[in-house]
Design a protein around this motif. Sequence first.
Motif, mmCIF file in Angstrom:
data_model
loop_
_atom_site.group_PDB
_atom_site.id
_atom_site.type_symbol
_atom_site.label_atom_id
_atom_site.label_comp_id
_atom_site.label_asym_id
_atom_site.label_seq_id
_atom_site.Cartn_x
_atom_site.Cartn_y
_atom_site.Cartn_z
ATOM 1 N N GLY A 129 -20.938 29.639 -4.372
ATOM 2 C CA GLY A 129 -21.881 28.837 -3.586
ATOM 3 C C GLY A 129 -22.706 29.691 -2.643
ATOM 4 N N TRP A 130 -22.051 30.660 -2.011
ATOM 5 C CA TRP A 130 -22.749 31.547 -1.080
ATOM 6 C C TRP A 130 -23.819 32.352 -1.803
ATOM 7 N N LYS A 132 -25.205 31.798 -4.788
ATOM 8 C CA LYS A 132 -26.211 30.939 -5.414
ATOM 9 C C LYS A 132 -27.219 30.406 -4.392
ATOM 10 N N ASN A 133 -26.766 30.139 -3.196
ATOM 11 C CA ASN A 133 -27.630 29.523 -2.195
ATOM 12 C C ASN A 133 -28.201 30.482 -1.164
ATOM 13 N N ARG A 134 -27.717 31.712 -1.122
ATOM 14 C CA ARG A 134 -28.164 32.633 -0.078
ATOM 15 C C ARG A 134 -28.778 33.910 -0.620
ATOM 16 N N LYS A 138 -30.454 32.940 -8.038
ATOM 17 C CA LYS A 138 -30.310 31.482 -8.171
ATOM 18 C C LYS A 138 -29.791 31.049 -9.540
#
Length: 153
Positions: A129-130, A132-134, A138
């Motif tokens: 999640g980190w 992929k989102n930061r 992507k």
Amino acid sequence: MNSIPLNKGLATRVNLRRRIVDITTVMCSFCDEYEKSVDHLFTACSVAIRVWAAVSAWCNIPPIFAFEFKDLLDIHNSLQMGKKAKKLILGLVIISCWCIWKCRNELVFKQSRRSLQDILAEIKSRGFGWVKNRSSCKNISWKERCKYPMYML
């Protein structure tokens, strides 16, 4: 503004005793063999040692050994890797510390003990999640990320 070093500010049993909080024991919740300090919890406890071994193997990096908590936050600097890879390792170290702390809290407050596989699964999930989102990655794949966390580099 004064900042309190993490090893003095985190509410471990040793720090609570130092603040004159009445607690029944200062022994580590996981191993019950040593006083639970920040350094013990994240570097010397048998649970932490197994977590670091699993994270090292997953990342295909040399074993993570740390004597103090601050060593964990510097571990990425000792690796012969590029800047992005070092950033990923630092992120995984921080996420791993959070997962160890969360697991400790579940044991203390809910009497729920989690397996190494559960802890590693949470590290992988939060790390995915980190990233992929930061980051600019992507389009990373969950399946590939679980096999090797730095495949996209």
